[in-house]
Design a protein around this motif. Structure first.
Motif, PDB file in Angstrom:
ATOM      1  N   LYS A  55       0.834  -1.203   0.000  1.00 56.52           N
ATOM      2  CA  LYS A  55       0.000   0.000   0.000  1.00 56.52           C
ATOM      3  C   LYS A  55       0.871   1.256   0.000  1.00 56.52           C
ATOM      4  CE  LYS A  55      -4.429  -1.012  -0.112  1.00 56.52           C
ATOM      5  NZ  LYS A  55      -5.342  -0.400  -1.097  1.00 56.52           N
ATOM      6  N   GLU A  56       1.902   1.241   0.811  1.00 58.34           N
ATOM      7  CA  GLU A  56       2.783   2.416   0.880  1.00 58.34           C
ATOM      8  C   GLU A  56       3.440   2.660  -0.483  1.00 58.34           C
ATOM      9  OE1 GLU A  56       5.253   2.664   4.311  1.00 58.34           O
ATOM     10  OE2 GLU A  56       6.434   4.325   3.510  1.00 58.34           O
ATOM     11  N   HIS A  57       3.898   1.587  -1.093  1.00 58.15           N
ATOM     12  CA  HIS A  57       4.530   1.697  -2.416  1.00 58.15           C
ATOM     13  C   HIS A  57       3.525   2.225  -3.448  1.00 58.15           C
ATOM     14  CE1 HIS A  57       6.508   0.554  -6.183  1.00 58.15           C
ATOM     15  NE2 HIS A  57       5.352   0.004  -6.516  1.00 58.15           N
ATOM     16  N   THR A  58       2.330   1.638  -3.454  1.00 59.76           N
ATOM     17  CA  THR A  58       1.338   2.029  -4.456  1.00 59.76           C
ATOM     18  C   THR A  58       0.915   3.481  -4.274  1.00 59.76           C
ATOM     19  OG1 THR A  58       0.536  -0.241  -4.276  1.00 59.76           O
ATOM     20  CG2 THR A  58      -0.770   1.257  -5.613  1.00 59.76           C
ATOM     21  N   LEU A  59       0.686   3.870  -3.020  1.00 59.76           N
ATOM     22  CA  LEU A  59       0.268   5.251  -2.755  1.00 59.76           C
ATOM     23  C   LEU A  59       1.386   6.238  -3.085  1.00 59.76           C
ATOM     24  CD1 LEU A  59      -1.642   4.527   0.573  1.00 59.76           C
ATOM     25  CD2 LEU A  59      -2.687   5.444  -1.518  1.00 59.76           C
ATOM     26  N   SER A  60       2.615   5.789  -2.936  1.00 57.34           N
ATOM     27  CA  SER A  60       3.757   6.665  -3.251  1.00 57.34           C
ATOM     28  C   SER A  60       3.945   6.829  -4.754  1.00 57.34           C
ATOM     29  CB  SER A  60       5.047   6.104  -2.645  1.00 57.34           C
ATOM     30  OG  SER A  60       4.885   5.892  -1.274  1.00 57.34           O
ATOM     31  N   ASN A  61       3.368   5.901  -5.534  1.00 55.19           N
ATOM     32  CA  ASN A  61       3.493   5.967  -6.997  1.00 55.19           C
ATOM     33  C   ASN A  61       2.107   5.961  -7.639  1.00 55.19           C
ATOM     34  OD1 ASN A  61       6.592   5.416  -7.410  1.00 55.19           O
ATOM     35  ND2 ASN A  61       5.888   3.974  -5.863  1.00 55.19           N
ATOM     36  N   LEU A  62       1.178   6.605  -6.940  1.00 53.94           N
ATOM     37  CA  LEU A  62      -0.224   6.464  -7.302  1.00 53.94           C
ATOM     38  C   LEU A  62      -0.532   6.956  -8.716  1.00 53.94           C
ATOM     39  CD1 LEU A  62      -2.885   5.422  -6.219  1.00 53.94           C
ATOM     40  CD2 LEU A  62      -3.353   7.663  -5.241  1.00 53.94           C
ATOM     41  N   SER A  63       0.023   8.099  -9.095  1.00 49.60           N
ATOM     42  CA  SER A  63      -0.321   8.662 -10.416  1.00 49.60           C
ATOM     43  C   SER A  63       0.071   7.681 -11.522  1.00 49.60           C
ATOM     44  CB  SER A  63       0.369  10.010 -10.610  1.00 49.60           C
ATOM     45  OG  SER A  63       1.765   9.858 -10.461  1.00 49.60           O
ATOM     46  N   GLN A  64       1.218   7.083 -11.352  1.00 47.10           N
ATOM     47  CA  GLN A  64       1.714   6.129 -12.354  1.00 47.10           C
ATOM     48  C   GLN A  64       0.785   4.906 -12.465  1.00 47.10           C
ATOM     49  OE1 GLN A  64       5.700   4.823 -11.195  1.00 47.10           O
ATOM     50  NE2 GLN A  64       5.110   2.755 -11.836  1.00 47.10           N
ATOM     51  N   TYR A  65       0.356   4.388 -11.320  1.00 47.12           N
ATOM     52  CA  TYR A  65      -0.525   3.209 -11.343  1.00 47.12           C
ATOM     53  C   TYR A  65      -1.920   3.552 -11.871  1.00 47.12           C
ATOM     54  CZ  TYR A  65       2.930   0.280  -9.069  1.00 47.12           C
ATOM     55  OH  TYR A  65       4.061  -0.448  -8.802  1.00 47.12           O
ATOM     56  N   LEU A  66      -2.379   4.770 -11.571  1.00 48.50           N
ATOM     57  CA  LEU A  66      -3.695   5.177 -12.077  1.00 48.50           C
ATOM     58  C   LEU A  66      -3.680   5.270 -13.603  1.00 48.50           C
ATOM     59  CD1 LEU A  66      -4.624   7.896  -9.425  1.00 48.50           C
ATOM     60  CD2 LEU A  66      -5.983   5.856  -9.943  1.00 48.50           C
ATOM     61  N   ILE A  67      -2.597   5.821 -14.133  1.00 51.97           N
ATOM     62  CA  ILE A  67      -2.481   5.949 -15.593  1.00 51.97           C
ATOM     63  C   ILE A  67      -2.389   4.561 -16.233  1.00 51.97           C
ATOM     64  CG2 ILE A  67      -0.922   6.739 -17.437  1.00 51.97           C
ATOM     65  CD1 ILE A  67      -0.340   9.188 -15.518  1.00 51.97           C
ATOM     66  N   GLU A  68      -1.641   3.668 -15.580  1.00 49.89           N
ATOM     67  CA  GLU A  68      -1.515   2.293 -16.090  1.00 49.89           C
ATOM     68  C   GLU A  68      -2.886   1.612 -16.107  1.00 49.89           C
ATOM     69  OE1 GLU A  68       1.250  -0.207 -13.940  1.00 49.89           O
ATOM     70  OE2 GLU A  68       0.685  -2.002 -15.099  1.00 49.89           O
ATOM     71  N   PHE A  69      -3.628   1.821 -14.993  1.00 53.16           N
ATOM     72  CA  PHE A  69      -4.969   1.222 -14.924  1.00 53.16           C
ATOM     73  C   PHE A  69      -5.865   1.759 -16.038  1.00 53.16           C
ATOM     74  CE2 PHE A  69      -9.411   1.855 -13.738  1.00 53.16           C
ATOM     75  CZ  PHE A  69      -9.820   0.538 -13.629  1.00 53.16           C
ATOM     76  N   GLU A  70      -5.846   3.069 -16.199  1.00 54.44           N
ATOM     77  CA  GLU A  70      -6.726   3.685 -17.205  1.00 54.44           C
ATOM     78  C   GLU A  70      -6.443   3.111 -18.603  1.00 54.44           C
ATOM     79  OE1 GLU A  70      -6.122   7.802 -18.286  1.00 54.44           O
ATOM     80  OE2 GLU A  70      -8.283   8.120 -18.486  1.00 54.44           O
ATOM     81  N   ALA A  71      -5.158   2.966 -18.917  1.00 54.85           N
ATOM     82  CA  ALA A  71      -4.773   2.443 -20.237  1.00 54.85           C
ATOM     83  C   ALA A  71      -5.265   1.007 -20.414  1.00 54.85           C
ATOM     84  CB  ALA A  71      -3.257   2.525 -20.397  1.00 54.85           C
ATOM     85  N   LYS A  72      -5.052   0.176 -19.374  1.00 57.15           N
ATOM     86  CA  LYS A  72      -5.446  -1.234 -19.467  1.00 57.15           C
ATOM     87  C   LYS A  72      -6.971  -1.377 -19.531  1.00 57.15           C
ATOM     88  CE  LYS A  72      -1.595  -3.260 -19.763  1.00 57.15           C
ATOM     89  NZ  LYS A  72      -0.585  -3.161 -18.700  1.00 57.15           N
ATOM     90  N   ALA A  73      -7.650  -0.626 -18.671  1.00 57.19           N
ATOM     91  CA  ALA A  73      -9.109  -0.724 -18.638  1.00 57.19           C
ATOM     92  C   ALA A  73      -9.708  -0.258 -19.963  1.00 57.19           C
ATOM     93  CB  ALA A  73      -9.666   0.104 -17.468  1.00 57.19           C
ATOM     94  N   THR A  74      -9.168   0.826 -20.484  1.00 56.60           N
ATOM     95  CA  THR A  74      -9.668   1.347 -21.763  1.00 56.60           C
ATOM     96  C   THR A  74      -9.469   0.296 -22.859  1.00 56.60           C
ATOM     97  OG1 THR A  74      -9.070   3.556 -21.013  1.00 56.60           O
ATOM     98  CG2 THR A  74      -9.569   3.318 -23.348  1.00 56.60           C
ATOM     99  N   ALA A  75      -8.303  -0.329 -22.855  1.00 58.86           N
ATOM    100  CA  ALA A  75      -8.018  -1.381 -23.842  1.00 58.86           C
ATOM    101  C   ALA A  75      -8.986  -2.559 -23.689  1.00 58.86           C
ATOM    102  CB  ALA A  75      -6.574  -1.849 -23.695  1.00 58.86           C
ATOM    103  N   ASN A  76      -9.462  -2.758 -22.450  1.00 59.48           N
ATOM    104  CA  ASN A  76     -10.421  -3.847 -22.200  1.00 59.48           C
ATOM    105  C   ASN A  76     -11.844  -3.467 -22.612  1.00 59.48           C
ATOM    106  OD1 ASN A  76      -8.329  -5.277 -21.033  1.00 59.48           O
ATOM    107  ND2 ASN A  76      -8.933  -4.799 -18.915  1.00 59.48           N
ATOM    108  N   GLY A  77     -12.030  -2.233 -23.049  1.00 54.79           N
ATOM    109  CA  GLY A  77     -13.367  -1.811 -23.472  1.00 54.79           C
ATOM    110  C   GLY A  77     -14.157  -1.102 -22.391  1.00 54.79           C
TER     111      GLY A  77
END
Lengths: 464, 246
Positions: A55-77
């Motif tokens: 959690k600490e790692h993810t929250l410390s790099n949150l913007s990067q993970y959010l962008i990664e999620f958005e790209a993957k989710a968008t690709a999933n439709g």
């Protein structure tokens, strides 16, 4: 329920011994089940540490993970939306429904939508909202917010539910059999689910690597809400991100064990993309989370996975009831979260704790909850959120207690001691102390006097 | 060994016998005990309420009075916890650093520093329900906690009581649940505090103890207040009184 009156609300809850004792026993049983489940996992403490670090790692790099999620989710439709605050979230959801002229939204449980007050927002715009989680539906019918983040109506008895259902559904008010009551709920919500055009769920975890949303439930209602209607809307807070499926496994092992003592929830669903012919929309909500992440001392609560283990173990929560806090999130985690939303409104919450530390030690992501509560008290004081009368008492206490001569005068006789002692022992609320407890009797001589009379000789005894 | 005795304010006024028992016990063990007569309080009641500014002068005074001693011993887990882990309201000083490092709860001092396990002079043939305070358990690690299910079970105060001939410790439900005192909480949330106290007493009374004992007198002040209101006449003792011989 006003948050300013947590103590008063708790007193009212306590006056009804049937509900208070039942809640205390039930939640303590949850705590015992949690202990038993944790005992069966030899690496339990390592899991907690790992979860906290992820959690600490993810929250410390949150913007990067959010962008990664958005790209993957968008690709999933999936269509991804970003909501800065509660209003933006509600507006996005409303627009999605209004565009399609959806009259009724079926919902599974989501604390985030409680936080955003989505239901009243939609209802005033003529969209019906049907909660499909049993406990949440009970609270909706009773026009009460959830009293617990896992079991929203856990403070109610089956008798309460039988009466409520009789009033709303015309069922038998005297039949308190849980299976019967669950049947009444099913008969009344199942048609709504089957006819609905839109379903909404929350999300327990958001996986950046795959673009999937994970929903853990015991009733399967989230699966119905997500898989039956042609439109699925998922509302989720941005702090729910985890990097990948491997890290998700750590949390899945901790979540249900911490919450109810089960190894895993009945349903752990992985919503990865829309069904054929259906649409899936994800609303990522900030609503104060970025600001909290920027708080040097108080970002820790963003690690929370909403298991409610801290509530179940909290001796104050069990005897106050969740509604007494007057806040969306209640109990120990609520105490440290709510002031990040509104420091003035929730100024009294950090004092609804004995600082016993049990919460910190059951937390599966190792949030130092009781230390954060202690920290919030200081912040309340620094921000002028402590009542003047209390502050005055503390000022007097400091003056007396930092001056040995004044202290001796104050404690020289029983009568003055009893008058001054509350200032530092219980700060001038002897009447509050005495309501349910006898006041301690001052001794005939203080230890200090005894020492002077028995151990000191000559001039020393005379204080020369 | 230079040992100073710190008597918490509420023990000074309400329970001087606990101070006397602590002093006599330490002397019995051959310790030369100093009682600095300028002492008042550690500042916890104010700091615990968030009032750091109002705790400053008291904490600084406490550090001045005790800062030069090799050991400072007090019959209170909660005061020890405050001094060791929370003592930041006053200015940083060598005295404060010394005090923070050298302060021990009586049980810790006996168990860890003096390494005493036998108290042959203190016969006590009674059933004892022992309450360990939250400060002692989760603040000072004086006993294992039930939340940490894989930890080895231990209790320093119970190890000491087991060295008193005749003592029979009874088991009761929810052994390390908070009693409800919680400092100023006991007044601001009096109804919840009292219910927690009543419940704690009920769990203990089920085990039919002759005495309720703790190493923290503040918990006992609260529990005794609850017990008397419910017309329970069970006696309460601080662990120092048993170890010294009642």
């Amino acid at each position: 329920m006003s948050p300013d009156n947590q103590a008063k609300n708790a007193e009212a809850f306590l006056a009804d011994t049937v509900h208070e004792e039942r809640l205390d026993k039930l939640l303590w049983m949850m705590r015992m089940r949690r202990d038993a489940a944790a005992k069966q996992v030899p690496e339990w403490e390592q899991l907690r540490t790992l979860a906290s670090q992820i959690k600490e790692h993810t929250l410390s790099n949150l913007s990067q993970y959010l962008i990664e999620f958005e790209a993957k989710a968008t690709a999933n439709g999936v269509t991804v939306h970003w909501a800065r605050d509660a209003h933006e979230h509600n507006q996005i959801v409303y627009d999605l429904l209004a565009e399609r002229e959806v009259p009724t939204l079926i919902k599974s449980k989501s604390m985030l939508t409680e936080e955003c007050e989505l239901r009243p927002f939609l209802e005033t715009r003529n969209i019906r909202v049907i909660e499909t989680d049993l406990g949440e539906r009970i609270q909706q019918l009773d026009d009460q917010p959830p009293g617990h983040i896992v079991g929203p109506s856990i403070h109610k008895t089956t008798k309460d539910v039988a009466r409520l259902f009789a009033k709303n559904y015309g069922s038998d008010a005297n039949n308190e059999d849980p299976a019967y009551l669950a049947g009444v709920m099913r008969d009344n919500t199942r048609p709504e689910i089957l006819n609905a055009y839109a379903g909404m769920t929350g999300g327990n975890f958001v996986v950046a690597e795959t673009g999937a949303i994970i929903v853990a439930t015991n009733e399967g209602n989230a699966d119905l809400a997500g898989n039956t209607p042609p439109l699925h809307i998922i509302s989720v807070g941005i702090e729910k991100l985890v990097p990948n499926m491997d890290s998700l496994a750590v949390f899945i092992r901790l979540l249900a064990r911490s919450a109810t003592g089960e190894a895993i929830t009945q349903y752990t669903s992985n919503f990865r993309g829309p069904r054929k012919g259906a649409a899936m929309h994800v609303v990522l909500v900030d609503n104060g989370r970025s600001a909290r992440l920027g708080m040097q001392s108080f970002w820790h609560s963003l690690k929370c996975i909403r298991c409610a283990a801290c509530m179940n173990t909290c001796p104050v929560y069990r005897r106050s009831g969740g509604l007494s806090y007057g806040s969306t999130y209640m109990g120990p985690i609520g105490i440290i979260m709510m002031p990040t939303f509104d420091i003035r409104k929730f100024r009294e919450l950090p004092f609804a704790s004995t600082l016993n530390g049990s919460c910190t030690n059951v937390c599966p992501v190792k949030i130092d909850i009781h230390e954060q509560i202690y920290g919030w008290r200081e912040v309340m004081e620094k921000n002028g959120q402590i009542q003047t009368v209390k502050k005055q008492a503390m000022k007097v206490a400091d003056k007396v207690l930092s001056d040995p001569e004044l202290y001796r005068i104050a404690t020289a006789s029983v009568s003055t001691a009893l008058r001054i002692l509350p200032h530092f022992a219980i700060y001038n609320r002897l009447n509050a102390w005495g309501k349910h407890r006898d006041v301690p009797e001052a001794a005939s001589e203080t230890f200090h006097e005894w020492y002077k009379n028995h151990r000191l000789k000559g001039n020393e005894a005379l204080g020369l | 060994m230079e040992v100073a005795l710190m008597i918490p304010c509420y023990i000074d006024v309400f329970y001087p016998q606990v101070g006397i028992a602590t002093l006599e016990l330490l002397e019995r063990l051959g310790i030369d005990v100093a009682y600095p007569k300028e002492q008042t309080c550690c500042g916890q009641p104010m700091a615990n309420s968030g009032c750091y500014e109002e705790a400053r002068a008291t904490e600084e005074h406490c550090a001045r009075v005790f800062g030069a001693f090799e050991y400072v011993v007090t019959p209170s887990g909660s005061c020890t916890h405050h001094i060791r882990n929370k003592f930041t309201a006053g200015a940083d000083s060598q005295e404060r650093e010394n005090l923070t490092r050298n302060t021990y709860d009586l049980v810790e001092f006996l168990h860890d520093v003096l390494n005493v396990r036998e108290f042959p002079w203190a016969k006590f043939e009674h059933k004892v329900a022992f309450h360990t305070s939250c400060s002692a358990i989760r603040g000072l690690n004086m006993a294992s906690m039930t939340e940490r299910v894989h930890d080895t079970v231990f209790s320093k105060p119970k190890a000491l009581l087991n060295g008193v001939p005749g003592v029979q410790l009874v088991e009761f439900d929810r052994v390390d649940e908070c009693c409800g005192f919680g400092g100023t909480f006991s007044a601001t949330e009096e109804a919840v505090a009292a219910k927690m106290g009543y419940d704690k007493l009920a769990f203990m009374q089920k085990a039919a103890p002759d005495y309720i004992v703790s190493s923290d007198m503040s918990c006992l002040m609260h529990l005794q207040g609850c017990a008397r209101r419910q017309e329970q006449d069970i006696p309460f003792l601080h662990i120092a009184e048993i170890l010294n011989g009642v």
